[in-house]
Structure formats: C-alpha cells, structure tokens
Write an enzyme that holds these catalytic residues in place. Structure first.
Site, PDB file in Angstrom:
ATOM      1  N   TYR A  75       0.825  -1.212   0.000  1.00 50.61           N
ATOM      2  CA  TYR A  75       0.000   0.000   0.000  1.00 50.61           C
ATOM      3  C   TYR A  75       0.866   1.272   0.000  1.00 50.61           C
ATOM      4  O   TYR A  75       0.368   2.371  -0.196  1.00 50.61           O
ATOM      5  CB  TYR A  75      -0.855   0.052   1.282  1.00 50.61           C
ATOM      6  CG  TYR A  75      -2.062  -0.875   1.326  1.00 50.61           C
ATOM      7  CD1 TYR A  75      -1.999  -2.177   0.861  1.00 50.61           C
ATOM      8  CD2 TYR A  75      -3.260  -0.435   1.890  1.00 50.61           C
ATOM      9  CE1 TYR A  75      -3.101  -3.016   0.947  1.00 50.61           C
ATOM     10  CE2 TYR A  75      -4.365  -1.261   1.969  1.00 50.61           C
ATOM     11  CZ  TYR A  75      -4.283  -2.560   1.502  1.00 50.61           C
ATOM     12  OH  TYR A  75      -5.364  -3.383   1.587  1.00 50.61           O
ATOM     13  N   GLY A  90     -10.823  -4.998   5.887  1.00 54.28           N
ATOM     14  CA  GLY A  90     -11.356  -6.170   6.581  1.00 54.28           C
ATOM     15  C   GLY A  90     -10.199  -6.850   7.309  1.00 54.28           C
ATOM     16  O   GLY A  90      -9.053  -6.770   6.851  1.00 54.28           O
ATOM     17  N   THR A 127     -15.743 -12.082   8.584  1.00 53.50           N
ATOM     18  CA  THR A 127     -15.772 -13.516   8.862  1.00 53.50           C
ATOM     19  C   THR A 127     -16.898 -14.252   8.155  1.00 53.50           C
ATOM     20  O   THR A 127     -16.823 -15.462   7.986  1.00 53.50           O
ATOM     21  CB  THR A 127     -15.967 -13.768  10.377  1.00 53.50           C
ATOM     22  OG1 THR A 127     -17.082 -12.977  10.794  1.00 53.50           O
ATOM     23  CG2 THR A 127     -14.754 -13.416  11.178  1.00 53.50           C
ATOM     24  N   ILE A 129     -18.220 -14.499   5.121  1.00 55.87           N
ATOM     25  CA  ILE A 129     -18.345 -15.017   3.762  1.00 55.87           C
ATOM     26  C   ILE A 129     -16.981 -15.042   3.083  1.00 55.87           C
ATOM     27  O   ILE A 129     -16.139 -14.187   3.348  1.00 55.87           O
ATOM     28  CB  ILE A 129     -19.354 -14.116   3.005  1.00 55.87           C
ATOM     29  CG1 ILE A 129     -19.824 -14.765   1.725  1.00 55.87           C
ATOM     30  CG2 ILE A 129     -18.824 -12.746   2.690  1.00 55.87           C
ATOM     31  CD1 ILE A 129     -21.152 -14.170   1.262  1.00 55.87           C
ATOM     32  N   ASP A 208     -16.114 -59.502 -16.070  1.00 57.52           N
ATOM     33  CA  ASP A 208     -15.874 -58.467 -15.055  1.00 57.52           C
ATOM     34  C   ASP A 208     -14.847 -58.976 -14.032  1.00 57.52           C
ATOM     35  O   ASP A 208     -15.191 -59.275 -12.888  1.00 57.52           O
ATOM     36  CB  ASP A 208     -17.224 -58.132 -14.393  1.00 57.52           C
ATOM     37  CG  ASP A 208     -17.116 -57.054 -13.333  1.00 57.52           C
ATOM     38  OD1 ASP A 208     -16.112 -56.312 -13.332  1.00 57.52           O
ATOM     39  OD2 ASP A 208     -18.036 -56.974 -12.489  1.00 57.52           O
TER      40      ASP A 208
HETATM   41  C1  SPV Z   1     -20.505 -52.885 -10.977  1.00 56.64           C
HETATM   42  O1  SPV Z   1     -21.472 -52.261 -11.420  1.00 56.64           O
HETATM   43  O2  SPV Z   1     -19.549 -53.229 -11.679  1.00 56.64           O
HETATM   44  C2  SPV Z   1     -20.410 -53.192  -9.544  1.00 56.64           C
HETATM   45  C3  SPV Z   1     -21.654 -53.374  -8.787  1.00 56.64           C
HETATM   46  O3  SPV Z   1     -19.329 -53.382  -9.060  1.00 56.64           O
HETATM   47  S1  SPV Z   1     -22.013 -55.056  -8.788  1.00 56.64           S
HETATM   48  O4  SPV Z   1     -22.103 -55.485 -10.170  1.00 56.64           O
HETATM   49  O5  SPV Z   1     -23.279 -55.206  -8.092  1.00 56.64           O
HETATM   50  O6  SPV Z   1     -20.951 -55.761  -8.101  1.00 56.64           O
HETATM   51 MG    MG Z   2     -17.775 -53.559 -10.440  1.00 55.39          MG
END
Ligand code: SPV
Ligand code: MG
Length: 433
Positions: A75, A90, A127, A129, A208
């Site tokens: 300043y 402030g 204070t 926000i 999976d």
């Molecule tokens: C998935 O969607 O891959 C999951 C959930 O892990 S399950 O299939 O219910 O295990």
């Molecule tokens: Mg899964």
C-alpha cells in the site's frame, strides 16, 4: 473532512464488501484503491474484468468519492501519494492460497506508513463469507474437471439422496445427462453417472474380472466426460495392487472423476452378484486400510472422494464384520462407505444402515440391484446418501438388440423389427451437430 482509503482485490461484490464501504464512508471522504491487473496477477489471480472496468464498477457505488488504481500489493506508494487519515480494511489478512506473500507484514507496513502523519488503520471484522466460495458457485455449470468434482459434494450436501445411473459409453452418458421427467410437479433427473466395471467390461465383451485395463477404463470415462457435465463415480474394482493404485489414482483424479469406489477384495476379482459362488477373497482390514491410506496420500484435490466398498455381506461374513470394517476404513481416511448386498430383500442393508448411523461421519452409498423393491425415499430415511443404479442401461439394451437380431434372422428382412426400433429420422437428429 477526514481522508479515508480502502483497497479491494475482489471482482465479485458481496454484502461484506458493501458493509466495509459503508463504514469507511461514514469515517470521511472515501477513496477506493483497486488492485491493477498486474497486482492481481501477483496474487495468482487471472482477472475476470479489466482494471478499467473494475474502476467503473467501484466508482458507481454509494459512498465512494474517488477510485484509484493500486499498482502494487504493497500500500506504501499510494499511501504516500494520498496521505489518508484512515485506512479501512477487513481483518482477513490470510495469505492468498499458494502465495508466498506475508500479509501480516503488509499490515505492519500500513501501520508504520500511516504513523508518519498520525494516520491509523481501522479493521473491520470479516468472517461471514469467503469470496472464493462465491466464485466456485458461479462456475458450477462448467464441465471442467474441478467443477464437475465439486458438484458431487454439493449434491451430497443438498439433496435427500443423490441418484446415479450407470453409463458405459457416450450414448449412455447422454441418457444419464438428459433424461428428465416431471412427477407431480417435481422435475426429476439423474445427478450423475456410475462407470461400472461390470457394464464397461460387458460393453467390451469381456468378463468383469479386472481384465479391462486402466487405459481402456480411462477411455470410457473420457467418452462420457466429453459429452456430459454431471459428476462421475468410478467403479475402481479392488484398486489393484497398492503400488499400482497410488499411481493410477492420480490419473483418475486428473481425469475429472468426482469419486472412486474401491472394494475390499484381493486376488482374481469376481463380480459381487455371484456372492460366495464367485470364490472371492476379502482383503484383511489392515491390508485394505493401507491401500486407502496410501491412495489418500497420493491425492491432491480436496474435492475428490475415495469411497470404500465393503463386501462382508456378499461374502457372508456377517453384519459385525461389515461394521468393524466400516469403522476401520473411516479411520484410515476414506470419504465414504459403500455397503453391498446381493440379497433379494433389503433387510441386511437396512440393519447395516441403522448400526452405521451410530458412528457415521462420511456419506453412505448403496447399490440396490437385487433388493430393488426399496425406494429412494426409504433409503434416504435410513441415512443413505447415494443410490446407484449400477447396470440398468446395459441390461435394457442387450435384450432389445438381441430381439432385433433374432427378428431379422427369422424373417429374412428387417421390416418386422421396425416397431422395436427408433426411426432413422430420430437417430440422425438425436445428437445435435
Ligand atoms: C458394478 O457395477 O460393476 C459393480 C456393482 O461393481 S455389482 O455389479 O453389483 O458388483
Ligand atoms: Mg464392479
């Protein structure tokens, strides 16, 4: 009349700024200093408006007699030119995030400079926000990674239950993003997407079992990200080996995903809906705690959630084991718990919810695939924060596609399948250019 000086770095005005101006103007003729664009950049900011535009905005405010640019964070130069009797500020002297400046030193400089002509510093409690919080709300509608991530936390804190549906490619992402209906005057939609390992693998014709690799999972996420704005929760399977997980989670965080759910399994992963028939092994509590803690250490975003999924009910280890693990995983630092079950009715899930409530400090997630008679309202009443419809779009698509293929084979032409199909006109106009 006394000469009063105050300085603003803000570009967003809120009630506390107006209060500061009002109080300052009561003390004398008020000159407002506006940080120049260059000074804002020194604070790590990228100005939203140009400095000339900010001068106009502040100049129009009631109580402001003059506006000057302050070209430095310090300043001193402006104080020596203006020689004010009073500087109003402030009392939020925190350093801007990430900056190495020392604002307490700047405060001392102001006091010392004013002392040369008998001026004084008047500090106003500040204070209520935080301007940063307002800025984050303004950018709420963006699809950029940090904003999308923030959205999940906003939804958890503001909705009775967060409703998530699986998406495994761009098209299903569009369905999750755009499906809206009105039920009894209330607009309903999905709040975000679940990138399921089951659906992502199935869509690629793979089992999976953590076979679809990290790069390929990221490609699915990217497809969905590209055409949606809603938060994404990633099914991270077991997270893999801890030594790999700490690297992969950084990439996942950077991708813009809002949360990852990892399950406490080891060895060759089987889908949970196989139950004990999947031959699945559960990690030790300590082993999974270690994975959680190491994963958390690798993260940088405060908004990113790592959620631990407990497989005790699936693997028939009992409610007590599930609760012990929930406590242990929370102790290890997770930002949410998912409890899974493959029972037809929700009794064991509800028993878990009720006991979990006694020590609940993080959101609770459920996946009612098999116990699908329970409603979202009922789950919300038992303390569930997120409900995931984990596989429904792919399950809807497969029979529809298969029946069409069968019909074509049966009739030697496609005419009989027409009634099952979307018109060509609708397909070509589905996705805007
Ligand atoms: C998935 O969607 O891959 C999951 C959930 O892990 S399950 O299939 O219910 O295990
Ligand atoms: Mg899964």
């Amino acid at each position: 009349m006394k000469k009063v000086y105050t300085v603003f770095t803000t570009e967003i005005l809120h009630n506390v700024h107006i209060e500061v101006i009002k109080k300052a103007a009561e003390l004398g003729e008020l000159t407002v200093g506006i940080y120049s664009d260059n000074a804002l950049e020194q604070l790590g900011r990228v100005p939203i408006m140009k400095q000339e535009q900010r001068v106009v905005v502040f100049g129009a405010l009631q109580g402001v007699a003059h506006v000057v640019l302050q070209k430095e964070i310090s300043y001193v130069k402006n104080l020596n030119t203006l020689k004010p009797d009073i500087v109003v500020r402030g009392n939020n002297w925190d350093n801007p995030r990430g900056s190495t400046l020392d604002f307490m030193q700047i405060r001392q400089e102001i006091i010392d400079t004013l002392a040369q002509w008998g001026g004084k510093l008047v500090e106003i409690p500040y204070t209520q926000i935080k301007t940063d919080e307002i800025i984050s709300k303004i950018s709420y509608n963006s699809y950029l990674p940090e904003v999308r991530r923030r959205k999940l936390n906003y939804l958890i804190n503001s909705k009775p239950i967060v409703r998530i549906i699986e998406a495994h490619n761009g098209l299903t992402g569009l369905i999750a993003e755009h499906t809206n209906i009105n039920v009894n005057g209330e607009d309903k939609n999905f709040h975000g997407m679940w990138v399921s390992s089951l659906c992502d693998s199935t869509a690629k014709g793979k089992p999976d079992i953590e076979l679809v690799d990290h790069t390929s999972r990221l490609e699915t996420i990217e497809q969905i990200m590209d055409i949606t704005t809603k938060p994404i929760i990633l099914d991270g399977d077991s997270g893999g080996q801890t030594g790999h997980f700490v690297h992969n989670i950084k990439t996942i965080e950077r991708s813009g995903v809002s949360a990852i759910i990892i399950e406490d399994k080891i060895g060759l992963k089987a889908n949970s809906l196989f139950g004990i028939a999947g031959g699945q092994e559960q990690d030790t509590i300590e082993g999974f705690q270690n994975k959680i803690a190491e994963g958390k250490k690798a993260l940088t975003s405060k908004e990113f959630r790592m959620i631990a999924r407990i497989e005790s009910l699936i693997l028939k280890k009992g409610l007590e084991d599930a609760l012990t693990r929930a406590k242990a995983y929370i102790d290890a630092g997770v930002d949410g718990i998912m409890i899974h079950s493959n029972q037809k009715d929700p009794t064991e899930i509800l028993a878990f919810c009720d006991k979990f409530a006694a020590f609940k400090t993080v959101p609770l997630v459920t996946v009612p695939t098999t116990y699908n008679t329970i409603t979202e309202d009922e789950l919300a009443k038992r303390g569930v924060n997120i409900v995931i419809y984990a596989n429904h779009l792919i399950r809807a698509a497969f029979p529809a596609m298969q029946n069409t293929a069968i019909s074509i084979l049966k009739h030697g032409r496609s005419k009989e399948a027409d009634d099952m199909l979307m018109s060509i006109k609708d397909v070509i106009s589905l996705i805007p250019k």
